[in-house]
Design an enzyme around this catalytic site. Structure first.
Site, PDB file in Angstrom:
ATOM      1  NE  ARG A  57      34.422  23.407  35.961  1.00 31.68           N
ATOM      2  CZ  ARG A  57      34.469  22.406  36.582  1.00 31.68           C
ATOM      3  NH1 ARG A  57      34.366  22.278  38.287  1.00 31.68           N
ATOM      4  NH2 ARG A  57      34.757  21.153  36.192  1.00 31.68           N
ATOM      5  CE1 TYR A 110      23.507  46.274  41.731  1.00 40.25           C
ATOM      6  CE2 TYR A 110      24.660  43.969  42.105  1.00 40.25           C
ATOM      7  CZ  TYR A 110      23.981  44.951  41.444  1.00 40.25           C
ATOM      8  OH  TYR A 110      23.972  44.669  39.915  1.00 40.25           O
ATOM      9  CG  ASP A 182      29.835  44.377  48.104  1.00 39.81           C
ATOM     10  OD1 ASP A 182      31.112  45.326  47.643  1.00 39.81           O
ATOM     11  OD2 ASP A 182      29.148  44.228  47.354  1.00 39.81           O
ATOM     12  CE  LYS A 207      30.037  47.486  39.007  1.00 37.72           C
ATOM     13  NZ  LYS A 207      29.297  46.557  39.723  1.00 37.72           N
TER      14      LYS A 207
HETATM   15  N1  LCS Z   1      28.357  44.635  44.956  1.00 40.29           N
HETATM   16  C1  LCS Z   1      28.458  45.970  44.825  1.00 40.29           C
HETATM   17  C2  LCS Z   1      28.415  47.056  45.782  1.00 40.29           C
HETATM   18  C3  LCS Z   1      27.792  46.297  43.406  1.00 40.29           C
HETATM   19  O1  LCS Z   1      27.345  47.615  43.251  1.00 40.29           O
HETATM   20  C4  LCS Z   1      27.637  45.679  42.259  1.00 40.29           C
HETATM   21  C5  LCS Z   1      27.144  45.672  40.961  1.00 40.29           C
HETATM   22  C6  LCS Z   1      27.991  44.050  42.656  1.00 40.29           C
HETATM   23  C7  LCS Z   1      28.228  43.791  44.042  1.00 40.29           C
HETATM   24  C8  LCS Z   1      27.780  42.954  41.645  1.00 40.29           C
HETATM   25  O2  LCS Z   1      28.808  42.872  41.014  1.00 40.29           O
HETATM   26  P1  LCS Z   1      29.018  42.387  39.325  1.00 40.29           P
HETATM   27  O3  LCS Z   1      28.511  40.955  39.440  1.00 40.29           O
HETATM   28  O4  LCS Z   1      27.988  43.345  38.809  1.00 40.29           O
HETATM   29  O5  LCS Z   1      30.439  42.398  38.925  1.00 40.29           O
HETATM   30  N2  LCS Z   1      26.714  47.004  41.117  1.00 40.29           N
HETATM   31  C9  LCS Z   1      26.029  47.601  40.037  1.00 40.29           C
HETATM   32  C10 LCS Z   1      25.547  49.049  40.088  1.00 40.29           C
HETATM   33  O6  LCS Z   1      25.341  49.646  41.034  1.00 40.29           O
HETATM   34  N3  LCS Z   1      25.341  49.035  38.528  1.00 40.29           N
HETATM   35  O7  LCS Z   1      25.335  48.060  37.788  1.00 40.29           O
HETATM   36  C11 LCS Z   1      25.994  47.076  38.458  1.00 40.29           C
END
Ligand code: LCS
Length: 395
Positions: A57, A110, A182, A207
């Site tokens: 952790r 997001y 971001d 992603k």
């Molecule tokens: N930032 C952006 C720009 C994102 O598109 C997402 C997730 C996150 C942060 C969060 O990331 P995660 O915790 O899911 O790894 N975007 C998503 C989307 O557009 N569809 O499903 C998840």
């Protein structure tokens, strides 16, 4: 010596052959805890007088390689991996703001980020004002004496609107406000926000960094002191750490990130051009199209325009549903940055966590369709969209 190129960094940065076995591929250290050696060494590590792994952790060797690699790709001093993109965002935020502080956030982010700021952090006494960050003057007007952070996402999810990173970093710095961007949609291949004066970058590593849709993860990059404090305080005590197994998968994916992003860029541009001239399509948003209102800014601050394309069907929500049921190669699925082409209807999926009024204020209309253009042969993607769009009119 000239600095290594982007492909070299994506393959080599942050790793060296394993000192005990010589393994060339970074070993997967699936261990929760580490032998401290002697009582004296253990005490020295705990006292911060000696380097060493204690507990996963706190830190883990596989995770550390990933952190060094992403720091190199983002031109940063340091990085900190987290269990998801949301954990990266939450950890970074909790390291910046306290009760009584104010945040200014781009309207087009997001939706879970929007919710985190608007609901979860507001409940902890942190107020957020959401503004149209495509206009720096609107951002300037939203700043207050207790604004601690300017939060940006560019290109924004899902509309692909841009923020002027250099202008906003300059505006915030003059007032002692921290800036965070971001960079998930752009990836470090297409854009490096720190080079434009932004202080901190976050990614959903789920992603493009991972790239194969098989792991959830996140990462924060920035100055060494900021990252150290994130590691020692919010990440350690709120506990949103990345599994070494996912770090291994993401490291594996990153080796081909520059190659993949090059092809995502090319395929998405071809798809955007195809959609723009299609009679069923009312409008297309893609930063690489001359019709994008911020195309000039995209050319200035991005090296490529990414794999995400948005479009509005003339037939609205009903046409969107028909298209999604008609496509065969494109998968109806959330997330993005996968090898596969993914298609979503934000109003009924990702954006269902915010109210309709907020969604419409963000420009996410009922009939908006989002494509994460994958790495398949572009002719096959276009043929699938063509037959899907034909199915709308044949209904
Ligand atoms: N930032 C952006 C720009 C994102 O598109 C997402 C997730 C996150 C942060 C969060 O990331 P995660 O915790 O899911 O790894 N975007 C998503 C989307 O557009 N569809 O499903 C998840």
């Amino acid at each position: 010596m000239t600095p290594p190129g982007i492909h070299t960094l994506a393959i080599h940065a942050g790793e060296s052959p394993d000192p005990t076995t010589g393994a060339l591929v970074p070993p997967l250290h699936l261990t929760a805890t580490f032998h401290l050696g002697t009582a004296e060494a253990g005490a020295a590590i705990f006292a911060g007088e000696q380097e060493g792994f204690v507990y996963s952790r706190w830190s883990n060797p596989t995770v550390e390689i990933l952190q060094r690699r992403v720091a190199a790709l983002e031109h940063a001093q340091a990085a900190l991996a987290t269990g998801s993109g949301m954990a990266a965002i939450a950890t970074a935020l909790l390291n910046i703001v306290r009760a009584g502080d104010h945040v200014v956030c781009a309207q087009a982010v997001y939706p879970s980020t929007y919710h985190l700021l608007d609901v979860e952090l507001r409940a902890l006494g942190i107020a957020t004002t959401f503004v149209d960050a495509t206009d720096w003057q609107k951002v300037a007007r939203a700043l207050t004496p207790n604004t601690k952070l300017l939060y940006l996402e560019t290109p924004g999810n899902p509309l692909l609107t841009l923020c002027d990173l250099a202008a906003l970093a300059h505006l915030a710095r003059a007032r002692g406000i921290i800036t965070l961007a971001d960079n998930t949609f752009a990836t470090p291949i297409n854009q490096n926000p720190l080079d434009w004066g932004i202080d901190i970058v976050v990614h959903s590593a789920t992603k493009y960094l991972c790239g194969h849709g098989d792991a959830v993860g996140g990462i924060i990059v920035g100055g060494a002191d900021f990252i150290q404090r994130c590691a020692n305080e919010p990440l350690r005590y709120f506990g949103g750490v990345l599994s070494p197994f996912n770090a291994y998968l993401i490291l594996r994916g990153i080796q081909t990130l520059p190659l993949r992003v090059e092809r995502h860029n090319a395929n998405a541009l071809a798809v955007a051009r195809f959609l723009e001239q299609h009679p069923q399509v009312a409008s297309v948003s893609y930063p690489g199209l001359a019709s994008h209102p911020q195309h000039a800014l995209a050319r200035q601050q991005m090296r490529g325009f990414g794999g995400m394309v948005c479009f509005e069907l003339k037939g609205g929500v009903a046409a969107g549903a028909r298209l999604m049921n008609a496509v065969k190669l494109c998968s109806l699925a959330v997330s993005l940055g996968d090898t596969r082409t993914l298609i979503t209807h934000p109003a009924s999926t990702t954006h269902s966590v915010v109210s309709r009024a907020q969604r419409l204020a963000q420009g996410v209309t009922d009939g908006l369709v989002r494509l994460s253009v994958g790495l398949e042969d572009v002719e096959d993607i276009l043929a699938d969209l063509e037959q899907g769009l034909a199915a709308i009119s044949n209904f």
